[in-house]
Design a protein around this motif. Structure first.
Motif, PDB file in Angstrom:
ATOM      1  N   GLY A 112       0.786  -1.229   0.000  1.00  9.89           N
ATOM      2  CA  GLY A 112       0.000   0.000   0.000  1.00  9.89           C
ATOM      3  C   GLY A 112       0.820   1.283   0.000  1.00  9.89           C
ATOM      4  N   ARG A 113       2.165   1.161  -0.072  1.00 10.58           N
ATOM      5  CA  ARG A 113       3.009   2.354  -0.002  1.00 10.58           C
ATOM      6  C   ARG A 113       3.300   2.917  -1.391  1.00 10.58           C
ATOM      7  NH1 ARG A 113       7.269   1.873   5.000  1.00 10.58           N
ATOM      8  NH2 ARG A 113       5.794   1.076   6.534  1.00 10.58           N
ATOM      9  N   THR A 114       3.517   4.227  -1.432  1.00 13.90           N
ATOM     10  CA  THR A 114       3.885   4.875  -2.677  1.00 13.90           C
ATOM     11  C   THR A 114       5.347   4.581  -3.006  1.00 13.90           C
ATOM     12  OG1 THR A 114       4.645   6.906  -1.609  1.00 13.90           O
ATOM     13  CG2 THR A 114       2.290   6.744  -2.129  1.00 13.90           C
ATOM     14  N   ALA A 115       5.754   5.016  -4.183  1.00 13.76           N
ATOM     15  CA  ALA A 115       7.179   4.936  -4.532  1.00 13.76           C
ATOM     16  C   ALA A 115       7.951   5.919  -3.653  1.00 13.76           C
ATOM     17  CB  ALA A 115       7.362   5.273  -6.005  1.00 13.76           C
ATOM     18  N   LEU A 116       9.261   5.824  -3.674  1.00 16.98           N
ATOM     19  CA  LEU A 116      10.094   6.737  -2.900  1.00 16.98           C
ATOM     20  C   LEU A 116       9.889   8.181  -3.356  1.00 16.98           C
ATOM     21  CD1 LEU A 116      13.525   4.903  -2.568  1.00 16.98           C
ATOM     22  CD2 LEU A 116      11.972   5.551  -0.727  1.00 16.98           C
ATOM     23  N   LEU A 117       9.742   9.065  -2.382  1.00 12.63           N
ATOM     24  CA  LEU A 117       9.588  10.488  -2.662  1.00 12.63           C
ATOM     25  C   LEU A 117      10.643  11.267  -1.885  1.00 12.63           C
ATOM     26  CD1 LEU A 117       5.715  10.767  -2.156  1.00 12.63           C
ATOM     27  CD2 LEU A 117       6.924  10.397  -4.302  1.00 12.63           C
ATOM     28  N   PRO A 118      11.151  12.362  -2.447  1.00 11.19           N
ATOM     29  CA  PRO A 118      12.109  13.170  -1.688  1.00 11.19           C
ATOM     30  C   PRO A 118      11.410  13.858  -0.518  1.00 11.19           C
ATOM     31  CG  PRO A 118      11.503  14.282  -3.709  1.00 11.19           C
ATOM     32  CD  PRO A 118      10.899  12.913  -3.787  1.00 11.19           C
ATOM     33  N   VAL A 119      12.140  14.072   0.554  1.00 13.92           N
ATOM     34  CA  VAL A 119      11.559  14.689   1.737  1.00 13.92           C
ATOM     35  C   VAL A 119      11.029  16.093   1.436  1.00 13.92           C
ATOM     36  CG1 VAL A 119      13.703  15.711   2.568  1.00 13.92           C
ATOM     37  CG2 VAL A 119      11.932  15.048   4.215  1.00 13.92           C
ATOM     38  N   SER A 120      11.532  16.705   0.381  1.00 13.49           N
ATOM     39  CA  SER A 120      11.075  18.049   0.004  1.00 13.49           C
ATOM     40  C   SER A 120       9.613  18.055  -0.444  1.00 13.49           C
ATOM     41  CB  SER A 120      11.958  18.605  -1.123  1.00 13.49           C
ATOM     42  OG  SER A 120      11.926  17.755  -2.253  1.00 13.49           O
ATOM     43  N   ALA A 121       9.068  16.882  -0.777  1.00 13.89           N
ATOM     44  CA  ALA A 121       7.670  16.803  -1.202  1.00 13.89           C
ATOM     45  C   ALA A 121       6.710  16.888  -0.021  1.00 13.89           C
ATOM     46  CB  ALA A 121       7.430  15.502  -1.961  1.00 13.89           C
ATOM     47  N   HIS A 122       7.220  16.689   1.160  1.00 13.27           N
ATOM     48  CA  HIS A 122       6.374  16.628   2.366  1.00 13.27           C
ATOM     49  C   HIS A 122       6.367  17.979   3.090  1.00 13.27           C
ATOM     50  CE1 HIS A 122       4.528  14.895   5.921  1.00 13.27           C
ATOM     51  NE2 HIS A 122       5.477  15.456   6.657  1.00 13.27           N
ATOM     52  N   PRO A 123       5.182  18.473   3.525  1.00 15.07           N
ATOM     53  CA  PRO A 123       3.854  17.871   3.299  1.00 15.07           C
ATOM     54  C   PRO A 123       3.341  18.177   1.904  1.00 15.07           C
ATOM     55  CG  PRO A 123       3.645  19.888   4.566  1.00 15.07           C
ATOM     56  CD  PRO A 123       5.125  19.669   4.389  1.00 15.07           C
ATOM     57  N   LEU A 124       2.430  17.356   1.418  1.00  9.52           N
ATOM     58  CA  LEU A 124       1.923  17.481   0.063  1.00  9.52           C
ATOM     59  C   LEU A 124       0.954  18.652  -0.078  1.00  9.52           C
ATOM     60  CD1 LEU A 124       1.164  13.712  -0.617  1.00  9.52           C
ATOM     61  CD2 LEU A 124       3.111  15.014  -1.495  1.00  9.52           C
ATOM     62  N   ARG A 125       0.905  19.191  -1.276  1.00  8.10           N
ATOM     63  CA  ARG A 125      -0.110  20.201  -1.592  1.00  8.10           C
ATOM     64  C   ARG A 125      -1.446  19.546  -1.959  1.00  8.10           C
ATOM     65  NH1 ARG A 125       2.293  24.761  -5.703  1.00  8.10           N
ATOM     66  NH2 ARG A 125       3.991  25.575  -4.405  1.00  8.10           N
ATOM     67  N   LYS A 126      -1.337  18.421  -2.675  1.00  6.79           N
ATOM     68  CA  LYS A 126      -2.558  17.800  -3.189  1.00  6.79           C
ATOM     69  C   LYS A 126      -2.319  16.301  -3.398  1.00  6.79           C
ATOM     70  CE  LYS A 126      -4.674  20.023  -6.471  1.00  6.79           C
ATOM     71  NZ  LYS A 126      -5.032  20.554  -7.819  1.00  6.79           N
ATOM     72  N   ALA A 127      -3.373  15.512  -3.191  1.00 13.59           N
ATOM     73  CA  ALA A 127      -3.333  14.076  -3.488  1.00 13.59           C
ATOM     74  C   ALA A 127      -4.571  13.732  -4.301  1.00 13.59           C
ATOM     75  CB  ALA A 127      -3.298  13.271  -2.200  1.00 13.59           C
ATOM     76  N   GLU A 128      -4.368  13.147  -5.473  1.00 14.98           N
ATOM     77  CA  GLU A 128      -5.475  12.751  -6.339  1.00 14.98           C
ATOM     78  C   GLU A 128      -5.347  11.276  -6.671  1.00 14.98           C
ATOM     79  OE1 GLU A 128      -4.784  15.321  -9.625  1.00 14.98           O
ATOM     80  OE2 GLU A 128      -5.977  16.976  -8.789  1.00 14.98           O
ATOM     81  N   PHE A 129      -6.511  10.659  -6.937  1.00 15.33           N
ATOM     82  CA  PHE A 129      -6.521   9.224  -7.208  1.00 15.33           C
ATOM     83  C   PHE A 129      -7.362   8.963  -8.465  1.00 15.33           C
ATOM     84  CE2 PHE A 129      -6.430  10.067  -2.653  1.00 15.33           C
ATOM     85  CZ  PHE A 129      -5.153   9.587  -2.363  1.00 15.33           C
ATOM     86  N   PRO A 130      -6.697   8.801  -9.629  1.00  9.30           N
ATOM     87  CA  PRO A 130      -7.427   8.502 -10.864  1.00  9.30           C
ATOM     88  C   PRO A 130      -8.266   7.240 -10.671  1.00  9.30           C
ATOM     89  CG  PRO A 130      -5.120   9.002 -11.311  1.00  9.30           C
ATOM     90  CD  PRO A 130      -5.260   8.880  -9.831  1.00  9.30           C
ATOM     91  N   GLU A 131      -9.366   7.170 -11.426  1.00 11.54           N
ATOM     92  CA  GLU A 131     -10.269   6.031 -11.278  1.00 11.54           C
ATOM     93  C   GLU A 131      -9.511   4.738 -11.500  1.00 11.54           C
ATOM     94  OE1 GLU A 131     -14.467   4.277 -13.083  1.00 11.54           O
ATOM     95  OE2 GLU A 131     -13.692   6.213 -13.714  1.00 11.54           O
ATOM     96  N   GLN A 132      -9.718   3.785 -10.587  1.00 11.23           N
ATOM     97  CA  GLN A 132      -9.011   2.513 -10.661  1.00 11.23           C
ATOM     98  C   GLN A 132      -9.623   1.636 -11.744  1.00 11.23           C
ATOM     99  OE1 GLN A 132      -6.395   1.522  -8.988  1.00 11.23           O
ATOM    100  NE2 GLN A 132      -6.333  -0.596  -9.661  1.00 11.23           N
ATOM    101  N   ALA A 133      -8.775   1.060 -12.579  1.00 14.05           N
ATOM    102  CA  ALA A 133      -9.240   0.107 -13.583  1.00 14.05           C
ATOM    103  C   ALA A 133      -9.094  -1.305 -13.032  1.00 14.05           C
ATOM    104  CB  ALA A 133      -8.426   0.265 -14.875  1.00 14.05           C
ATOM    105  N   TRP A 134     -10.204  -2.030 -12.978  1.00 13.65           N
ATOM    106  CA  TRP A 134     -10.156  -3.382 -12.358  1.00 13.65           C
ATOM    107  C   TRP A 134      -9.912  -4.427 -13.413  1.00 13.65           C
ATOM    108  CZ3 TRP A 134      -9.621  -3.535  -7.398  1.00 13.65           C
ATOM    109  CH2 TRP A 134     -10.049  -2.454  -6.647  1.00 13.65           C
TER     110      TRP A 134
END
Length: 344
Positions: free
Chosen positions: A322-344
């Motif tokens: 359930g974890r995201t890929a590695l992100l640089p610490v400079s990204a934290h905290p995030l401005r926005k989080a979006e989740f495109p529709e999941q294709a099953w």
């Protein structure tokens, strides 16, 4: 016969009768242990566990309606207190699977659960009701409350949602009880013959209280009235709140989404990114986020699009944990989080 003992006193403590035969429980030193752990929410407390051992050797003799001799497995019950693990919210007991002794006792079943610590927080003279119970059967016999609803292989992990139910009764004397509403009525019942670890985590949703009031006069057409957390009032002849209705009120999801076979194809799973930044132990300056659904379940292979503090965009799919890929610490905290529709 039922005795109340602490965890450390499982030695030669009980007998079925005074007939001269040794009916004591005497677990061998190398007996396998069955560990039962309950994670208890702060509003609740762990109930005393009821433990039953059975014996094929020492039979229990009774008489039928015609006076005929009837034999059944010998059994003996114990009341055992779960012990708090340090200052944590985990309560635990370890039980010998092999009870030993001349009767060759074996662990048959346990009954345990959670109830409110202080029922009077819901009003004066409110008492504790039912719900929040679990039965685990370790052999092929029924428990004192019947057989199992679910069979499992290996160890058993139970994590279930519960809601407060404040019930007011008038007929036969006034009473007001605070109970717990879950998937089952009062007990969830499992058969787990191979289990050596049993873990129970009741997830309480204290802000979603359902109220009920029984009729004051018993006559045709008078039914118990249920008032749900969203203000809905129902009086349709049911004696118990509808668990799935409570689930849908809390999550905004369709009832089909709670069916284990349909959940994977349920659209609009309401993903959420947990706010905690998880530093990567082996890579300084990098970390990840955890994506879960509305019930706290990790979401693997789920699409995300994240906008960091500097406006940089990170997108991909979550890993199996359930974890995201590695992100640089400079990204934290995030401005926005979006989740495109999941294709099953």
């Amino acid at each position: 016969m039922r005795q109340k003992i602490s965890v450390g006193l499982f030695v030669a403590l009980f007998s079925l009768s005074g007939c001269g035969q040794d009916y004591s429980l005497s677990p061998p030193a190398d007996s396998e242990q069955v560990t039962v752990t309950v994670k208890v929410p702060k509003e609740l407390k762990a109930e005393t566990m009821q433990v039953m051992y059975r014996s094929l050797t020492c039979k229990r003799i009774s008489r039928g309606a015609s006076g005929q001799r009837l034999e059944s497995d010998g059994h003996h019950g114990l009341d055992v207190q779960l012990q708090r693990q340090g200052s944590s919210d985990l309560f635990q007991v370890k039980l010998p699977k092999d009870g030993g002794g001349a009767c060759n006792w074996h662990l048959a079943n346990v009954t345990f659960g959670v109830v409110y610590v202080d029922p009077t927080r819901f009003g004066e003279n409110v008492i504790t009701g039912g719900g929040g119970g679990v039965i685990v059967i370790f052999d092929h016999n029924n428990s004192p409350r019947g057989g199992a609803d679910i069979e499992v292989d290996g160890d058993l992990t139970i994590k279930k949602d519960y809601y407060p139910w404040l019930k007011e009764s008038f007929l036969g004397g006034y009473s007001k009880r605070i109970s717990l509403v879950g998937e089952g009525d009062i007990y969830l019942s499992y058969q787990a013959t191979q289990a050596r670890k049993v873990y129970f985590e009741p997830v309480l949703h204290p802000d979603f209280v359902v109220y009920s009031a029984e009729p004051k006069v018993k006559k045709k057409g008078n039914h118990t009235t249920f008032t749900y957390p969203d203000g809905t009032v129902v009086a349709d002849g049911k004696w118990h709140p509808v668990f799935l209705k409570l689930q849908t009120i809390r999550t905004g999801r369709d009832r089909d989404c709670f069916d284990v076979w349909r959940y994977a194809n349920c659209h609009g799973r309401r993903p959420q990114l947990l706010p905690d930044w998880l530093p990567e132990p082996d890579q300084a300056g990098f970390g990840r986020y955890l994506l879960v659904d509305e019930w706290g379940n990790k979401l693997p292979s789920y699409s995300y699009r994240l906008v960091g503090q500097s406006g940089e965009v990170f997108q991909g799919r979550t890993e199996p944990n359930g974890r995201t890929a590695l992100l640089p610490v400079s990204a934290h905290p995030l401005r926005k989080a979006e989740f495109p529709e999941q294709a099953w």
